[in-house]
Design an enzyme around this catalytic site. Structure first.
Site, PDB file in Angstrom:
ATOM      1  N   HIS A 355      46.658  65.748  50.545  1.00  0.00           N
ATOM      2  CA  HIS A 355      46.291  64.340  50.341  1.00  0.00           C
ATOM      3  C   HIS A 355      45.020  64.127  49.536  1.00  0.00           C
ATOM      4  O   HIS A 355      44.641  62.986  49.290  1.00  0.00           O
ATOM      5  CB  HIS A 355      46.108  63.631  51.683  1.00  0.00           C
ATOM      6  CG  HIS A 355      47.404  63.261  52.334  1.00  0.00           C
ATOM      7  ND1 HIS A 355      48.026  62.068  52.078  1.00  0.00           N
ATOM      8  CD2 HIS A 355      48.202  63.935  53.189  1.00  0.00           C
ATOM      9  CE1 HIS A 355      49.161  62.007  52.771  1.00  0.00           C
ATOM     10  NE2 HIS A 355      49.283  63.135  53.460  1.00  0.00           N
ATOM     11  N   LYS A 543      40.517  48.163  51.486  1.00  0.00           N
ATOM     12  CA  LYS A 543      40.776  49.592  51.675  1.00  0.00           C
ATOM     13  C   LYS A 543      39.570  50.173  52.386  1.00  0.00           C
ATOM     14  O   LYS A 543      38.562  49.479  52.551  1.00  0.00           O
ATOM     15  CB  LYS A 543      40.995  50.289  50.323  1.00  0.00           C
ATOM     16  CG  LYS A 543      39.906  49.947  49.296  1.00  0.00           C
ATOM     17  CD  LYS A 543      40.148  50.608  47.943  1.00  0.00           C
ATOM     18  CE  LYS A 543      41.246  49.989  47.110  1.00  0.00           C
ATOM     19  NZ  LYS A 543      42.422  50.849  47.009  1.00  0.00           N
ATOM     20  N   ARG A 544      39.652  51.425  52.826  1.00  0.00           N
ATOM     21  CA  ARG A 544      38.465  52.013  53.439  1.00  0.00           C
ATOM     22  C   ARG A 544      37.272  51.965  52.497  1.00  0.00           C
ATOM     23  O   ARG A 544      37.428  52.070  51.276  1.00  0.00           O
ATOM     24  CB  ARG A 544      38.765  53.462  53.871  1.00  0.00           C
ATOM     25  CG  ARG A 544      39.610  53.558  55.110  1.00  0.00           C
ATOM     26  CD  ARG A 544      38.999  52.831  56.286  1.00  0.00           C
ATOM     27  NE  ARG A 544      37.777  53.484  56.730  1.00  0.00           N
ATOM     28  CZ  ARG A 544      37.698  54.331  57.731  1.00  0.00           C
ATOM     29  NH1 ARG A 544      38.771  54.619  58.461  1.00  0.00           N
ATOM     30  NH2 ARG A 544      36.564  54.906  58.064  1.00  0.00           N
ATOM     31  N   LYS A 549      36.034  55.019  46.011  1.00  0.00           N
ATOM     32  CA  LYS A 549      36.855  53.817  45.808  1.00  0.00           C
ATOM     33  C   LYS A 549      36.084  52.713  45.081  1.00  0.00           C
ATOM     34  O   LYS A 549      36.656  51.745  44.614  1.00  0.00           O
ATOM     35  CB  LYS A 549      37.391  53.311  47.154  1.00  0.00           C
ATOM     36  CG  LYS A 549      38.431  54.256  47.790  1.00  0.00           C
ATOM     37  CD  LYS A 549      38.874  53.734  49.150  1.00  0.00           C
ATOM     38  CE  LYS A 549      39.844  54.648  49.877  1.00  0.00           C
ATOM     39  NZ  LYS A 549      41.239  54.530  49.391  1.00  0.00           N
ATOM     40  N   THR A 651      48.220  53.529  48.373  1.00  0.00           N
ATOM     41  CA  THR A 651      49.457  52.810  48.716  1.00  0.00           C
ATOM     42  C   THR A 651      49.189  51.309  48.779  1.00  0.00           C
ATOM     43  O   THR A 651      50.111  50.517  48.627  1.00  0.00           O
ATOM     44  CB  THR A 651      50.022  53.268  50.076  1.00  0.00           C
ATOM     45  OG1 THR A 651      48.977  53.245  51.053  1.00  0.00           O
ATOM     46  CG2 THR A 651      50.623  54.655  49.974  1.00  0.00           C
ATOM     47  N   LYS A 655      51.536  47.815  47.751  1.00  0.00           N
ATOM     48  CA  LYS A 655      51.765  46.620  48.573  1.00  0.00           C
ATOM     49  C   LYS A 655      51.389  45.359  47.793  1.00  0.00           C
ATOM     50  O   LYS A 655      52.083  44.344  47.861  1.00  0.00           O
ATOM     51  CB  LYS A 655      50.948  46.706  49.866  1.00  0.00           C
ATOM     52  CG  LYS A 655      51.254  47.928  50.724  1.00  0.00           C
ATOM     53  CD  LYS A 655      50.180  48.115  51.813  1.00  0.00           C
ATOM     54  CE  LYS A 655      50.203  49.512  52.378  1.00  0.00           C
ATOM     55  NZ  LYS A 655      48.982  49.807  53.178  1.00  0.00           N
TER      56      LYS A 655
END
Ligand SMILES: *Cc1c(COP(=O)(O)O)cnc(C)c1O
Length: 817
Positions: A355, A543-544, A549, A651, A655
């Site tokens: 991952h 998101k986290r 990110k 992901t 969405k």
């Protein structure tokens, strides 16, 4: 399909309220009504569940055991009702009883047994497996406290325990008959039994693993698979016959071990913390899952050599990798197979999903800890390593570099990814770009030695939760236009493309988006007390919270826009609502400070009347699956802005796309494939490519100070981090964020996530977003094309690929009598 008419539902709900709570329906609290509805639904599920499991037994089907530390399920009630095909009846029954189904659904706590994407992937996979009719078990841990609840106080994240089991969880069933013992510590005694050495663990502590099963309801097909989560219990609860001190001590220790083991989910996403209790959790649920899987197999099969024909263990990241050695232990010590035989079976049963490539996420356990906690497992890992290094030596004679890079045990540490690759028959990445980086960079040596193991499985999401349940208005509209096949076969959604050319359809579509923005605006008003303009662009990053990110890039750009607006209040700008949602790991200081920065910027901007509400900034507290569903449905812009090469897939990006948001993103993870499907004109791509990032990294990084010195706009924004502009009471508050971007003190590299390097490219892309939004027709077309082109990103497609290439399962039909 077993059905359930409206009157029967009403009766069942009323009876449940009476039997569970000794109340009439009029006296019941909403929570009690929720419980009563859940029990009524469970009654329907049970028959299908029994029928499904009987079918599996009768046909002796092959099963996949999806081993995962995390299952981020989201609420079960609404999803189960939809998958059973009972939504209309139950909604009406509740209305006649004076309740609203949505409000009742809101009573359910999210079982937040996961951190983020990895856990949600496991949940989407279970939904797809059941809907496609494949026999599957999810195996995990019944954490008593899942992911913490996030509160925002004075702009800071506060972590509050998530007591999801407080009122009991109606959908779970305790299966005491499958309880099994799991042993820790002690030592291994070698005993000669006249023929061979036998290994016996002695002086250990143990716990009783007790499974709780949750039903995983397939959509419209009677199939109900099982999520099995393990709880721990002391093996003999204090029934001490012998009162000698040693036993007393041991009983207390075993009691504490059981209590601590399943207490909490570690809140780290993509980060290895090296905690002893975490390794215990890993061995606990894997040992229990494997023991019971093998026992079940043996009830139906004579010959243990048939195991690979009937069972496959998929390891979701390296967290379940102890499974490999546990399976070897069972085959060697309990089934008395020879090593070669046991190894042959193990390596045909286990498969591994990678991952991440980020170094800080790689699990490496100190030998001292690993061997003390799992003495027999460690012996087995040593032997696996010894034999593997012989192979390496044969292939690359006298090549110490290869040994150094590939050994499972090296430099005092057990490297779990190496164990998973050596023992797994399949190693997959989670998006095409990620798999290519694994093959060319991170796992290059392994790829060279065993190329046949490597394959890609681009992640997916279930359209049943993230469109059918989460966005009912759009779901109904899609069905009205093209029929309902998309629900179980998402590529059908491409039939929407022609409607993007039709003005009336575009208006209908954008009106639904507007209704969903109103729904989110109401949620924000209720939860944040902030008024947002539903006609503004909803620009969303949820998101986290993680440096890679780059929420920081987003908020720095908001600061930059605000500066422009202050300099030139008359500037023609489409109003924008920047929406954030993110939990930070409890010990991740810079991430928590970024949350504070977002909230501080929000405070200043939202309260500045001079900008006429042209920018609003909202931080949504406690981002989780249930509010995610509302957020995706309302988004115009999907922020997917990770440093290229760092996000394995993502992901959330999928969405958003499914719900008609346009991606503003880097060429990272699955964004690459999203753009390939929807076309570059229907997305906003910016920033360094992964090759460029990797190139910089291999050559010592880049120098952000040059950008700071030459770029006034960036310098101004950065100075506002340290001059009290957003923290007048404490001008030093954001110094560490400033330092992370510029300072090389402590010899740490500055701006390792290329925020300043990508800044202008991002700001340009944001200008393109604004320009595109001004052209309503063009925007509506692009949004609709995003929905129409999302077919590839169903987890149904992902699961079919796992089945075809790795698991080789057969579909099962469940008939009810
Ligand atoms: C989908 C999802 C994630 C993963 O989001 P990414 O943007 O891919 O990191 C995390 N949390 C929740 C609640 C989700 O639904």
């Amino acid at each position: 399909m077993q059905t359930f008419d409206k009157e029967a539902i009403k009766k069942s709900i009323i009876d449940n309220v009476k039997n569970q709570f000794r109340k009439t329906i009029d006296e019941a609290t909403p929570q009690q009504v929720y419980q009563a509805v859940a029990y009524a639904v469970k009654d329907v599920i049970i028959d299908n569940w029994i029928a499904t499991q009987k079918t599996f037994d009768d046909l002796k089907v092959k099963k996949v055991y999806y081993l995962s530390m995390e299952f981020l399920m989201g609420r079960a009630l609404g999803n189960n009702i939809i998958n059973l095909g009972e939504q209309k009846e139950i909604r009406e029954a509740l209305e006649e009883l004076g309740f609203d189904l949505n409000a009742i659904e809101d009573q359910e706590p999210d079982p937040a047994l996961g951190n983020g994407g990895l856990g949600r992937l496991a949940a989407c996979f279970l939904d797809s497996l059941a809907t496609l009719g494949y026999p599957a078990y999810g195996c995990g841990i019944r954490y008593h406290y899942g992911m913490f609840k996030q509160k925002i106080e004075n702009g800071y994240q506060i972590e509050v325990p998530d007591e999801w089991l407080k009122n009991g969880y109606p959908f779970e069933i305790r299966r005491a008959e499958y309880a099994t013992e799991v042993k820790f510590g002690g030592y291994v005694k070698t005993v000669w039994n006249g023929q061979r050495n036998v290994f016996v663990q002695e002086g250990y502590q143990s716990v009783l693993a007790v499974p709780y099963d949750m039903p995983i309801v397939g959509y419209g097909n009677n199939v109900v698979n099982t999520l099995r989560i393990w709880d721990a219990q002391p093996i003999n609860t204090f029934s001490l016959t012998a009162f000698d001190k040693g036993d007393y001590q041991k009983a207390v220790e075993q009691e504490n071990l059981a209590k601590n083991l399943v207490e909490v989910l570690y809140p780290n996403d993509n980060h290895y913390a090296g905690k002893e209790l975490r390794l215990k959790q890993q061995y606990f649920f894997n040992s229990a899952s494997l023991q019971v899987a093998i026992k079940k197999f043996k009830e139906q099969n004579e010959d243990i050599h048939m195991l690979p024909e009937k069972v496959v263990f998929q390891m979701n990241d390296t967290h379940p990798t102890v499974s490999v050695a546990e399976l070897m232990r069972i085959l060697l010590d309990e089934e008395h197979l020879e090593w070669e035989d046991a190894w042959d079976i193990t390596t045909r049963c286990c498969a591994y999903t990678n991952h991440t490539i980020m170094a800080e996420a790689l699990e490496k356990w100190p030998i001292e800890l690993f061997s003390r906690l799992l003495p027999r497992i460690y012996q087995i890992v040593e032997e696996i390593n010894r034999r593997f290094l012989l192979e390496v030596g044969q292939k690359y004679p006298n090549n110490y570099e290869k040994v150094k890079k590939m050994a499972i045990i090296f430099d005092g540490q057990v490297k779990m990814a190496h164990l998973a690759i050596v023992a797994g028959f399949s190693v997959n990445g989670v998006a095409r770009l990620h798999t290519e980086i694994l093959k060319k960079q991170e796992l290059r040596d392994f790829y060279e030695m065993m190329p046949e193991k490597f394959n890609n499985k681009t992640n997916g999401i279930t359209q049943r939760r993230f469109l059918l349940h989460g966005n009912p208005l759009l779901a109904q509209w899609v069905t009205d236009k093209i029929g309902n096949e998309w629900i179980t076969d998402l590529p059908h959604i491409s039939k929407l493309a022609i409607y993007a050319e039709d003005e009336k359809c575009r208006q209908e579509f954008m009106n639904i988006k507007y209704q969903n923005k109103l729904r989110l605006a109401k949620y924000i008003k209720e939860h944040n007390g902030i008024d947002v303009d539903p006609r503004s662009i909803f620009d969303v990053q949820v998101k986290r919270l993680h440096e890679y990110k780059r929420q920081l890039l987003n908020i720095l750009h908001v600061m930059y826009l605000y500066n422009q607006l202050k300099d030139n209040p008359g500037i023609d700008m489409v109003p924008r609502t920047f929406i954030f949602g993110a939990k930070a790991a409890a010990g991740y200081q810079i991430a928590k400070k970024t949350i504070k920065l977002i909230n501080s910027v929000a405070d200043v901007i939202n309260n500045d009347k001079s900008i006429n509400g042209k920018i609003k900034v909202v931080f949504i507290e406690d981002y989780k699956v249930s509010n995610a569903e509302i957020i995706f449905a309302a988004a115009d812009v999907s922020e997917q802005i990770s440093t290229a090469s760092k996000e394995a897939s993502g992901t959330g990006n999928m969405k958003f796309m499914l719900n008609g948001a346009l991606t503003l993103g880097t060429m990272d993870g699955a964004n690459v494939e999203i753009v390939e499907e929807v076309g570059e004109d229907n997305a906003f791509i910016f920033g360094l490519t992964s090759d460029e990032v990797i190139n910089f990294e291999n050559n010592g990084g880049y120098n952000p100070v040059e950008i700071f010195n030459t770029d006034q706009e960036i310098r101004r924004v950065l100075m506002q981090l340290i001059n009290g502009y957003y923290a007048p009471q404490d001008p030093e508050l954001f110094r560490d964020i400033y330092n992370s971007l510029l300072n090389t003190k402590n010899s740490a590299k500055a701006d390792t996530y290329f925020i300043l390097k990508d800044f202008h490219s991002y700001a340009d892309a944001q200008q393109r977003v604004e320009a595109a939004y001004r052209d309503e027709t063009k925007w509506a077309k692009a949004a609709m094309m995003n929905v129409a082109c999302s077919g590839k990103f169903s987890s149904d497609r992902t699961i079919e690929e796992y089945v075809r290439d790795i698991w080789h399962l057969k579909k099962v039909k469940v008939e009810l009598d």
